[in-house]
Enzyme design. Structure first.
Site, PDB file in Angstrom:
ATOM      1  N   HIS A  18      52.984  25.151 -75.407  1.00  0.00           N
ATOM      2  CA  HIS A  18      53.134  24.317 -76.599  1.00  0.00           C
ATOM      3  C   HIS A  18      51.779  23.989 -77.183  1.00  0.00           C
ATOM      4  CE1 HIS A  18      51.898  20.514 -74.703  1.00  0.00           C
ATOM      5  NE2 HIS A  18      52.596  20.872 -73.656  1.00  0.00           N
ATOM      6  N   LYS A  47      61.134  11.250 -81.785  1.00  0.00           N
ATOM      7  CA  LYS A  47      60.390  11.088 -83.042  1.00  0.00           C
ATOM      8  C   LYS A  47      61.304  10.582 -84.155  1.00  0.00           C
ATOM      9  CE  LYS A  47      58.714  14.777 -85.190  1.00  0.00           C
ATOM     10  NZ  LYS A  47      59.038  14.784 -86.639  1.00  0.00           N
TER      11      LYS A  47
END
Length: 969
Positions: free
Chosen positions: A167, A609
């Site tokens: 990532h 998020k």
């Protein structure tokens, strides 16, 4: 009545004594850790003196002392002095200081890992069983009445898989990892050294490795490529997985004597197959990943066979062999007279020759140690396994079992688990891309001029009709866009790879942003178009061909179509989508015929998020519970199924967890046990990301311990957890808290004017985006649109990573304090407080959630975060948001203390408390330096010299802080 006062006084006297005794006991247990940290710190200091000079060393020490005074004594004068020192550092001095503290963080990690293993060995020698160990899990299982046959049967139908992913915030270089492994090995050896001379020799070797570290770049000079990420992941197989997974199976076999243990624990990968938002991944990287995975497995097998050939020097003049072994030996092309009476060696040479030919066929490279010419390659790993079984059975039959245990038995297990593919490689792409490809295919074929304009019912009708039609969609000679060609090449490469490497090489196709049923049908259609779906879907759609034209056998898909539900809205729609999908004609029969497995992936990062820490966890819990209920209904509805073996439809949840708590991180053992009742059932996949991979698996012993914990938790969650849901009062309370938490979180992150500006100024997000630490961009632009600074466009990983760097860790706690305050204020405060406390005591989900919150709050540091906030130039904005953050942090702290009864952080986690005590005084200087460098870098003038040095310092500080916190993203 007797006066209770003396008793109270005695109790009051005993309490401080107990605390003092506890502290003394902890100090004694931690003494080896302190000694190791001091040793490595002293060696690093000596190397810095030697390499950089005494003046540099004294500067580093002065900054450390001021930082410690600022942290431990809250000394504002020390803070001002620290600012003065930092403001006057040259660029070169700054980089030297940052490198020193970064390397100390790395070395402290090594010392902590070593101490963890030391304490575990001490517990084991004293007969104490540790939480998460297989020994304790089996003791609990036996105590609950579960016998060996039942446990073995569960493992036989289980599927447990950690999945390694790359990532955008992975910071470790392989060169650094290799040097650190050498330091770890030397540190581990010290405990058993016999005398002072041996310890001095060991210290000299440690000095050599620390010098190597100091003279090795921490950072990459170029952005990490997908091939680099593939190699980084494969390095963990060489150090850990290839040997430790067979050892773990051996432990299970010892715990289940007389029972066969099926290969239920397998590794997974995303690297090379995850295209979502990464333009650098395509068919070429897919082919490369699979080839390198296969090469890693085959090289290991060849090396082990080579060693076995040296070890199995058994002569038929001294020991007999089975007829099957004689046949295997005769089949070998080794006709040396020197080995005429050594059938095992001849058989192994023949096996090696065939595997060498397989190596050439699958990798294109030449095999090492080849004694004879390559022979007929193995068609599958099962053929190799059969030959190895012949050797094992012959040894066992003729008193040679001891010769099999050390190397042959682990090799057999490795071939069972890793095959010729090493790990299952997942494919992933965004649903919007599939839609665009299908739309183009239908437009060019003149089937549907504007597929994207169709509503959902019309899309389903059209897609079902096409799945029931055996004809291809592609028009020969037509020109297709680069996107369509690239996506179709992925599917075609997957088909060829399954034939080449075996059925386990690729099993899952993950659809990011699954928002409707047609997202699943589109992937099935693309599988059909590229030969991954055999047969046609059972008739039943409105414009499907006549049912009499359908074949008797149902369609079969080579890949499991896996929806990924990421946002809060997606999670809430997950059950309706899956219910409607399975209600479509032919779908249930297709899935059952294809293996009766349905994976569903749940996204922790984007849901956090989107809705904040508490709401993300709660919506995940609700979605899991509802999915399990749905699939129980589906099994009842399709009882008897269409499969001859009567296999039932199996639901497997795939947890997209990250490193930080804000992305679903935290201890895996507790996380699995906290899953809703019935959701594990022997089936679990979960992602391992970033620095978490290194901290869990870089050390072989710690790697085995983490794998063991994963297996133990799966067994306990399946066989020991209650099957009844939590009390309704608990569920109602969590729902009410979630609503208030999400409201508070979104009010700050999405509804506060200027918050985006604050975020981009008060964290190093802009600088992280420019760091060469991942092949994937930090921002995920929508198809056909440029990336923006909107929080919605930012990937969840760098979002969380940035807040961790500035020590605010907002995604891991914000909204919880306001939610508890709101909950308590909505009724009788005493009764509601008691309910929350009962939830903490009795509900694993709530207890684990609060344990993770405790960990996050302990790692935050508002004073250091305030220094980052000083980078926000709009003072009014800074004061307004900083006040909200501080107030909410205090509310979270107070709420946690109220519910748990623990006024201090980490009272129930002394190991992490110890880690923070030893680590953070050396981590803080990196934050102070990072703030100073960010200030200089953002105020630089055009053409100003030394910009590259500033960037290097910032990036080094990011690396060091990530290492010190032991997680990224």
């Amino acid at each position: 009545m007797p006066d209770p006062t003396p008793k109270r006084r005695a109790a009051a006297t005993r309490t401080p004594r107990r605390k003092a005794a506890s502290r003394a006991d902890a100090a004694l247990k931690n003494k080896p850790l302190v000694e190791d940290i001091r040793l490595l710190g002293r060696i690093l200091g000596d190397v810095i003196r030697e390499q950089e000079g005494a003046e540099a060393f004294e500067l580093i020490e002065r900054i450390r002392r001021l930082s410690v005074a600022y942290r431990l004594k809250d000394d504002t004068a020390a803070g001002r002095q620290l600012d003065g020192v930092l403001n006057h550092l040259s660029a070169d001095q700054t980089v030297t200081v940052i490198r020193a503290y970064s390397y100390f963080s790395h070395l402290a990690n090594i010392a902590e890992d070593r101490h963890h293993l030391r304490r575990r060995a001490a517990h084991r020698s004293q007969g104490h069983l540790q939480e998460g160990s297989l020994a304790l899990a089996f003791e609990r299982l036996h105590h609950a009445g579960h016998h060996g046959g039942e446990i073995a049967a569960l493992l036989g139908r289980s599927y447990v898989s950690p999945v390694l992913t790359a990532h955008p915030t992975e910071v470790q270089r392989k060169s650094i990892l290799d040097a650190e492994r050498a330091v770890a090995a030397l540190l581990a050896a010290r405990d058993a050294l016999p005398d002072a001379k041996a310890r001095a020799d060991n210290e000299a070797l440690l000095r050599t490795r620390v010098t190597q570290l100091w003279q090795t770049r921490l950072l990459r000079t170029f952005r990490l490529t997908v091939p680099d990420e593939i190699e980084n992941a494969l390095s963990y197989y060489q150090t850990t997985f290839l040997r430790e997974i067979p050892r773990l199976y051996r432990e299970l076999e010892r715990a289940l004597p007389g029972q066969a243990v099926a290969p239920f624990l397998r590794m997974g990968h995303w690297i090379g197959g995850d295209r979502d938002g990464n333009p650098n991944v395509g068919a070429d990287t897919l082919r490369l990943a699979l080839a390198r995975q296969s090469e890693t497995a085959l090289r290991f097998y060849l090396a082990e066979l080579h060693e076995l050939g040296a070890e199995l020097s058994i002569s038929t003049r001294l020991a007999r062999v089975t007829p099957e072994l004689e046949v295997l030996a005769e089949r070998s092309t080794d006709h040396s007279a020197h080995r005429a009476d050594e059938p095992y060696r001849r058989a192994l040479i023949g096996i090696y020759a065939r595997l060498a030919a397989t190596f050439v066929r699958l990798t294109g490279n030449e095999a090492p140690h080849l004694a004879v010419a390559p022979q007929q390659p193995y068609a599958s790993a099962d053929e190799l396994l059969a030959d190895l079984r012949v050797i094992e059975q012959s040894l066992v039959a003729h008193h040679g079992q001891a010769l099999a245990v050390v190397r042959l038995v682990p090799l057999v297990r490795a071939v069972q688990v890793f095959g010729f593919h090493l790990a299952t490689l997942d494919l992933r792409q965004n649903s919007e891309v599939h839609e665009a490809v299908v739309a183009e295919l239908l437009r060019v074929a003149r089937i549907e001029p504007d597929y994207a304009a169709l509503d959902e019912p019309a899309r389903r009708t059209r897609l079902l009709a096409l799945l029931a039609d055996a004809r291809s969609l592609r028009v020969r000679g037509a020109e297709y866009s680069a996107l369509t060609r690239s996506e179709l090449e992925i599917f075609e490469t997957a088909r060829a790879s399954l034939e080449r490497y075996g059925r386990q090489a690729i099993r899952h196709y993950i659809i990011s942003h699954t928002e409707q049923v047609s997202d699943l049908l589109e992937v099935l259609l693309l599988q059909k178009e590229c030969g991954l779906l055999s047969g046609v879907l059972a008739a039943g759609a409105a414009d499907a061909p006549d049912a009499s034209d359908a074949p008797d056998a149902p369609a079969r898909a080579a890949l499991i179509t896996v929806p990924l539900f990421e946002t809060i809205g997606d999670l809430r729609r997950s059950v309706p989508i899956m219910r409607e999908f399975y209600a479509l004609p032919g779908i249930a029969a297709l899935v059952v015929a294809s293996g009766a497995e349905q994976d569903v992936m749940l996204g922790y990062s984007d849901s956090n998020k989107d809705g904040g820490f508490f709401t993300s966890n709660w919506e995940l819990y609700r979605a899991e519970t509802a999915l399990v209920q749905l699939f129980a209904e589906l099994r009842r509805r399709h009882a008897g199924g269409s499969r001859a073996d009567g296999a039932q439809l199996t639901l497997r949840l795939f947890h997209g967890r990250g490193g930080t708590v804000g992305r679903g991180g935290g201890p895996s053992y507790q996380a699995i046990l906290a899953q809703p009742p019935g959701t594990v059932n022997g089936q679990i996949r979960l992602t391992e990301q970033g620095e978490v991979i290194g901290s869990k698996y870089a050390n072989a012993d710690i790697g085995r311990r983490n794998l063991e914990t994963l297996v133990a938790a799966t067994l306990e969650a399946t066989l020991l957890r209650p099957t009844q849901p939590a009390p309704q009062a608990f569920l109602d309370a969590a729902d009410e808290i979630s609503v208030a938490s999400m409201r508070a979180y979104r009010a700050l992150v999405y509804d506060t004017p200027g918050f985006v500006d604050y975020f981009y100024a008060a964290t190093p997000i802009r600088e992280i985006a420019g760091l060469n630490i991942g092949s994937r961009p930090a921002v995920r632009p929508k198809e056909g649109h440029a990336a923006t600074r909107a929080i919605e466009d930012l990937r969840a990983i760098p979002w969380s990573f940035s807040w961790g760097q500035c020590r605010m860790a907002l995604p891991g706690w914000y909204g919880f304090g306001s939610a508890i305050e709101s909950f308590l204020g909505a009724g009788d405060r005493a009764q509601r407080s008691a309910l929350l406390q009962r939830m903490h005591r009795q509900w694993p989900f709530f207890r684990t959630l609060l344990s993770n919150l405790d960990m996050v709050l302990a790692k935050t540091d508002l004073r250091i975060a305030a220094r980052y906030a000083g980078l926000v130039e709009d003072r009014a904005l800074r004061r307004r948001i900083d006040r909200r953050l501080r107030d909410e942090w205090q509310r979270a702290h107070d709420a946690l203390a109220l519910v748990t009864g623990q006024g201090e952080r980490l009272q129930s986690n002394p190991a992490l408390a110890r880690s923070i005590e030893h680590r953070f005084p050396y981590l803080d200087p990196l934050n102070h330096l990072q703030v100073e460098l960010l200030r200089r870098y953002r105020h630089r003038q055009a053409g100003e010299p030394g910009v590259e040095r500033l960037q290097s310092g910032i990036h080094l500080s990011i690396n060091g802080i990530a290492a010190g916190l032991r997680n990224t993203g």
